[in-house]
Design a protein around this motif. Structure first.
Motif, PDB file in Angstrom:
ATOM      1  N   TYR A  15       0.953  -1.350  -0.161  1.00 36.03           N
ATOM      2  CA  TYR A  15       0.016   0.034   0.119  1.00 36.03           C
ATOM      3  C   TYR A  15       0.825   1.221  -0.043  1.00 36.03           C
ATOM      4  CZ  TYR A  15      -3.458  -3.267   0.998  1.00 36.03           C
ATOM      5  OH  TYR A  15      -4.522  -4.647   1.181  1.00 36.03           O
ATOM      6  N   PHE A  16       2.079   1.249  -0.402  1.00 36.18           N
ATOM      7  CA  PHE A  16       2.876   2.451  -0.485  1.00 36.18           C
ATOM      8  C   PHE A  16       3.405   2.538  -1.801  1.00 36.18           C
ATOM      9  CE2 PHE A  16       2.918   2.230   4.099  1.00 36.18           C
ATOM     10  CZ  PHE A  16       3.548   3.231   4.783  1.00 36.18           C
ATOM     11  N   GLU A  17       3.630   3.802  -2.371  1.00 35.83           N
ATOM     12  CA  GLU A  17       3.947   4.081  -3.611  1.00 35.83           C
ATOM     13  C   GLU A  17       5.018   5.101  -3.717  1.00 35.83           C
ATOM     14  OE1 GLU A  17       0.469   4.917  -5.876  1.00 35.83           O
ATOM     15  OE2 GLU A  17       0.041   6.906  -4.979  1.00 35.83           O
ATOM     16  N   CYS A  38       8.660   6.721  -0.556  1.00 37.82           N
ATOM     17  CA  CYS A  38       7.611   5.803  -0.376  1.00 37.82           C
ATOM     18  C   CYS A  38       6.653   6.171   0.813  1.00 37.82           C
ATOM     19  CB  CYS A  38       8.197   4.274   0.264  1.00 37.82           C
ATOM     20  SG  CYS A  38       9.160   3.474  -1.014  1.00 37.82           S
ATOM     21  N   ARG A  39       5.392   6.623   0.255  1.00 32.10           N
ATOM     22  CA  ARG A  39       4.267   7.071   1.009  1.00 32.10           C
ATOM     23  C   ARG A  39       2.989   6.067   1.098  1.00 32.10           C
ATOM     24  NH1 ARG A  39       5.241  12.235   2.703  1.00 32.10           N
ATOM     25  NH2 ARG A  39       2.989  12.572   2.807  1.00 32.10           N
ATOM     26  N   PHE A  40       2.377   6.431   1.999  1.00 29.80           N
ATOM     27  CA  PHE A  40       1.068   5.310   2.189  1.00 29.80           C
ATOM     28  C   PHE A  40       0.201   5.871   1.065  1.00 29.80           C
ATOM     29  CE2 PHE A  40      -3.176   4.563   4.019  1.00 29.80           C
ATOM     30  CZ  PHE A  40      -3.205   3.619   3.839  1.00 29.80           C
ATOM     31  N   ALA A  41      -0.462   5.096   0.410  1.00 30.86           N
ATOM     32  CA  ALA A  41      -1.525   5.299  -0.570  1.00 30.86           C
ATOM     33  C   ALA A  41      -2.689   4.330  -0.550  1.00 30.86           C
ATOM     34  CB  ALA A  41      -1.004   5.547  -1.893  1.00 30.86           C
ATOM     35  N   CYS A  88       4.614  15.360  -6.986  1.00 31.90           N
ATOM     36  CA  CYS A  88       3.659  13.991  -6.532  1.00 31.90           C
ATOM     37  C   CYS A  88       3.246  13.187  -7.921  1.00 31.90           C
ATOM     38  CB  CYS A  88       2.220  14.672  -6.440  1.00 31.90           C
ATOM     39  SG  CYS A  88       2.241  15.396  -4.574  1.00 31.90           S
ATOM     40  N   VAL A 147       3.932   9.684  -9.501  1.00 27.49           N
ATOM     41  CA  VAL A 147       4.295   8.410  -8.973  1.00 27.49           C
ATOM     42  C   VAL A 147       5.366   7.866  -9.843  1.00 27.49           C
ATOM     43  CG1 VAL A 147       3.354   6.143  -8.587  1.00 27.49           C
ATOM     44  CG2 VAL A 147       1.877   8.082  -7.851  1.00 27.49           C
ATOM     45  N   SER A 152      -4.593  10.003  -0.826  1.00 29.83           N
ATOM     46  CA  SER A 152      -3.691  10.048  -1.762  1.00 29.83           C
ATOM     47  C   SER A 152      -2.368   9.992  -1.006  1.00 29.83           C
ATOM     48  CB  SER A 152      -3.891  11.650  -2.592  1.00 29.83           C
ATOM     49  OG  SER A 152      -2.893  11.822  -3.037  1.00 29.83           O
ATOM     50  N   SER A 153      -1.431   9.499  -1.972  1.00 27.99           N
ATOM     51  CA  SER A 153      -0.104   9.550  -1.592  1.00 27.99           C
ATOM     52  C   SER A 153       0.826  10.964  -1.335  1.00 27.99           C
ATOM     53  CB  SER A 153       0.914   8.486  -2.320  1.00 27.99           C
ATOM     54  OG  SER A 153       0.820   8.820  -3.684  1.00 27.99           O
ATOM     55  N   VAL A 209       6.625   8.520  -4.414  1.00 30.00           N
ATOM     56  CA  VAL A 209       6.066   9.685  -4.997  1.00 30.00           C
ATOM     57  C   VAL A 209       7.251  10.663  -5.006  1.00 30.00           C
ATOM     58  CG1 VAL A 209       4.581  11.517  -4.451  1.00 30.00           C
ATOM     59  CG2 VAL A 209       3.943   9.249  -4.015  1.00 30.00           C
TER      60      VAL A 209
END
Length: 179
Positions: free
Chosen positions: A42-44, A65-68, A102, A104, A75-76, A46
């Motif tokens: 669940y991280f992507e 790597c941010r939660f999305a 932002c 991805v 939103s990430s 960014v």
């Protein structure tokens, strides 16, 4: 610390940077500007900024790597309407302050029809030790975990690459005799 619910289990996993030790990808909240992929579920990855010079000072490329959780509307991107500033956290940054693009990044992820994770036919031990590439797909593809051994990046219907631009690149490469 015991994790009793799926939410807590997720948070426990996300709190461990590089949680997937065998992963060629970055861990939760880590800089992923080099790997361009995240090993935490669940991280992507960014992008904040590309390498640049601002006010005469070099600023290295940075992505995180941010939660999305797009299905839950999360939103990430740390701010709305990119390019934008993350005022909640940018005050901690030393040196020039740059806005988040932002974008991805998925360059470190697998292209269409390549492996993206363990398939449903593997037992728990095999899944735990799976390390046959990055656990993600390039932008546009989704990881199909219903395959027996190795999950596969599935392109959108009607395409043989993850995006129309990627499909054009494949076509141009083949037309030039690249295989």
């Amino acid at each position: 610390m015991a994790c009793w619910t799926s939410t807590l289990a997720f948070l426990c996993l996300a709190s461990i940077p590089g949680a997937l030790a065998n992963s060629p990808c970055s861990g939760a909240w880590e800089n992923c500007s080099d790997t361009m992929c995240c090993g935490a579920p669940y991280f992507e990855c960014v992008e904040k900024n590309k390498a640049t010079t601002k006010d005469g000072e070099f600023v290295a490329a940075y992505a995180q790597c941010r939660f999305a959780n797009n299905s839950a509307g999360k939103s990430s991107c740390p701010c709305k309407n990119p390019p934008c500033r993350d005022y909640a956290h940018d005050y901690q940054v030393k040196g020039p302050k740059l806005p988040w693009s932002c974008v991805v990044l998925t360059g470190g992820c697998s292209p269409a029809f390549k492996g993206c994770g363990p398939g449903k036919g593997l037992d728990e031990e095999q899944k735990k030790n799976w390390n046959q590439g990055p656990p993600c797909c390039q932008w546009g593809c989704t990881c199909n975990y219903s395959v027996a051994w190795t999950a596969q990046c599935q392109p959108p219907a009607g395409l043989y690459a993850c995006t129309k631009d990627a499909q054009k690149n494949v076509h141009n490469h083949q037309a030039a005799g690249g295989g």
